[in-house]
Design an enzyme around this catalytic site. Sequence first.
Site, PDB file in Angstrom:
ATOM      1  N   ARG A  33       0.851  -1.190   0.000  1.00 32.84           N
ATOM      2  CA  ARG A  33       0.000   0.000   0.000  1.00 32.84           C
ATOM      3  C   ARG A  33       0.887   1.241   0.000  1.00 32.84           C
ATOM      4  O   ARG A  33       1.826   1.355   0.794  1.00 32.84           O
ATOM      5  CB  ARG A  33      -0.909   0.013   1.236  1.00 32.84           C
ATOM      6  CG  ARG A  33      -1.959  -1.093   1.235  1.00 32.84           C
ATOM      7  CD  ARG A  33      -3.008  -0.845   0.148  1.00 32.84           C
ATOM      8  NE  ARG A  33      -4.016  -1.898   0.115  1.00 32.84           N
ATOM      9  CZ  ARG A  33      -3.941  -2.975  -0.650  1.00 32.84           C
ATOM     10  NH1 ARG A  33      -2.875  -3.180  -1.410  1.00 32.84           N
ATOM     11  NH2 ARG A  33      -4.921  -3.861  -0.647  1.00 32.84           N
ATOM     12  N   GLU A  43      -1.544   7.837  -4.516  1.00 33.25           N
ATOM     13  CA  GLU A  43      -1.321   7.186  -5.808  1.00 33.25           C
ATOM     14  C   GLU A  43      -2.016   7.951  -6.935  1.00 33.25           C
ATOM     15  O   GLU A  43      -3.203   8.265  -6.847  1.00 33.25           O
ATOM     16  CB  GLU A  43      -1.832   5.746  -5.767  1.00 33.25           C
ATOM     17  CG  GLU A  43      -1.398   4.930  -6.964  1.00 33.25           C
ATOM     18  CD  GLU A  43      -1.425   3.439  -6.679  1.00 33.25           C
ATOM     19  OE1 GLU A  43      -2.224   2.750  -7.312  1.00 33.25           O
ATOM     20  OE2 GLU A  43      -0.656   2.982  -5.799  1.00 33.25           O
ATOM     21  N   HIS A  78       1.411  -0.112 -10.273  1.00 29.92           N
ATOM     22  CA  HIS A  78       0.502  -0.961  -9.494  1.00 29.92           C
ATOM     23  C   HIS A  78       0.109  -2.209 -10.294  1.00 29.92           C
ATOM     24  O   HIS A  78      -1.085  -2.498 -10.485  1.00 29.92           O
ATOM     25  CB  HIS A  78      -0.749  -0.177  -9.083  1.00 29.92           C
ATOM     26  CG  HIS A  78      -1.390  -0.718  -7.832  1.00 29.92           C
ATOM     27  ND1 HIS A  78      -2.033   0.070  -6.912  1.00 29.92           N
ATOM     28  CD2 HIS A  78      -1.488  -1.986  -7.356  1.00 29.92           C
ATOM     29  CE1 HIS A  78      -2.507  -0.668  -5.927  1.00 29.92           C
ATOM     30  NE2 HIS A  78      -2.188  -1.935  -6.180  1.00 29.92           N
TER      31      HIS A  78
END
Length: 319
Positions: A231, A260, A292
């Site tokens: 994360r 992000e 990601h």
Amino acid sequence: MDLFVYGARDDEKEFFNLWQHEKNIEIAFCPDPPVIENIDLSKGYRCISMVATPLSKESLIKLAENGVELIITRTIGYEHIPLELAAELNIKVNNITYSSNSVADFTIMLMMMSLRKAKYVIKHCEVKDYSLLQYQGREMRNMTIGIVGTGRIGQTVIEQLKGFGSKIVAYDPYPNEALKSKVEYIAFEDLIQTCDIISFHAPSTPETFHILNKNNLNLVKKGAILINTSRGNLIDNDAIILGVEKSIFSAVALDVLDKEPPFFNRNYKSSLYVNHDVAILESYPNVIITPHIAFYTDQAVKDMVDNTIKGVLNFYEKH
């Protein structure tokens, strides 16, 4: 039985369609995440599926008005869904699991790329610079590796690292008893002070938010390699940038980022995007950023769809 799938990709549809025919489930798709502009597409469906885009409270309320009773997120994390409001609205929220090897494999690849200066080597070879001296790397067996978070993925990373002969230590506020015979648990502060590679595999919680930050950056072992495939908000971007600029980190590899950027998993090849943290980090020769995608394997995608459908079937059996 019915399911409306938001954020549906073509590779997922292939597996969803197999289930649609096998179990006679009515499945409809939308390529976009659930936002207020498309939330009425869910009318008539008791179950929806989504991925990791934050779900607004306004959209969640509208889902309840549309008769949605179950949200299944095709992710391990669920912090993008307002859980307390969902409970008030009597909407159940399920997450799923998928192949832990997908992220574990990617993590170890990033470790090895960082140790062997892969980004630097590739860029120099692109301009025909084949000189040797600047390419010298380090060997995994000589590294002390710290694993932050020993859930399914952290455990898999530990198992796979055993073959390299590295010393492995771990931090987790809730140690896994079964792992204690395989790895030494130590305090987080001790881990960042002693480890050559620090790899994050923890969930996003209030306790883990910015667990590595500018206040404890000075504790990090000089020359450590930082890896994050879990994360983004576990690590403050400012701490990463400062750590690179002060040579605290010899290399950094990130598949996730704090705050992000929304362009991850989107094609912005011909567009202007502005994200200063990404621009700064991408400019460093010893920093690798991937968008990601650590989870993204054929097996993981199949698992995500299969476990979503199993959640729908279980819901209908009970309701």
